[in-house]
Design an enzyme around this catalytic site. Sequence first.
Site: not given
Length: 195
Positions: A8-10, A13
């Site tokens: 996940v990007s962050t 998330q």
Amino acid sequence: MDFGYARVSTADQNPDHQIDALLRAGVDAKNIHVDYASGAKASRPEFDILLKRLREGDMLRATRLDRISRSLLHLVNLGAELKERGIGLHIIEQGIDSSTPEGRAMFGMLGVMAEFQRELIHANTMDGLASARARGRVGGRRPKLTTQQAALAQDLYDKREKTVQEIADLFNVPRTTVYGHLNRSAASARKKEQR
């Protein structure tokens, strides 16, 4: 052995959807690696660990291609590397599975694309070098001895007036530099004799 990768990007998330899909696909929870990083980032610590763990005959599973690759080029290179190492790839939601004829075809195309990319890079590099040479530029490090210094070093060496160490001390360079120039002079002389 099956291994899974989720990303996940962050940190905000939640990767649970990906982890659940990997568990349903038969990946043991202890073999699932999760990164909390943007796909464009070069550093994905868990992915790097996972790549080191993979052995011939293993299967790498992920939910989508964009979870494992940063770009098309990265995907092409990764696919070629996995194929070369004998590691399978299964992308669950997109139906790519290297154990099927279609998946193997996809792997084959990734390998062909990787080779094509390498050839393009090589061709572009050669074009750039040829263009630079046409403009009088020569690549590489500048020689530590000028042409005159190299000729003097060769003359001192041939006449046995100085040792290699003394010649190196005279020009304030390492002995390896002097040997390099002496070897080039000797090779050049041999080529002239062969003509």
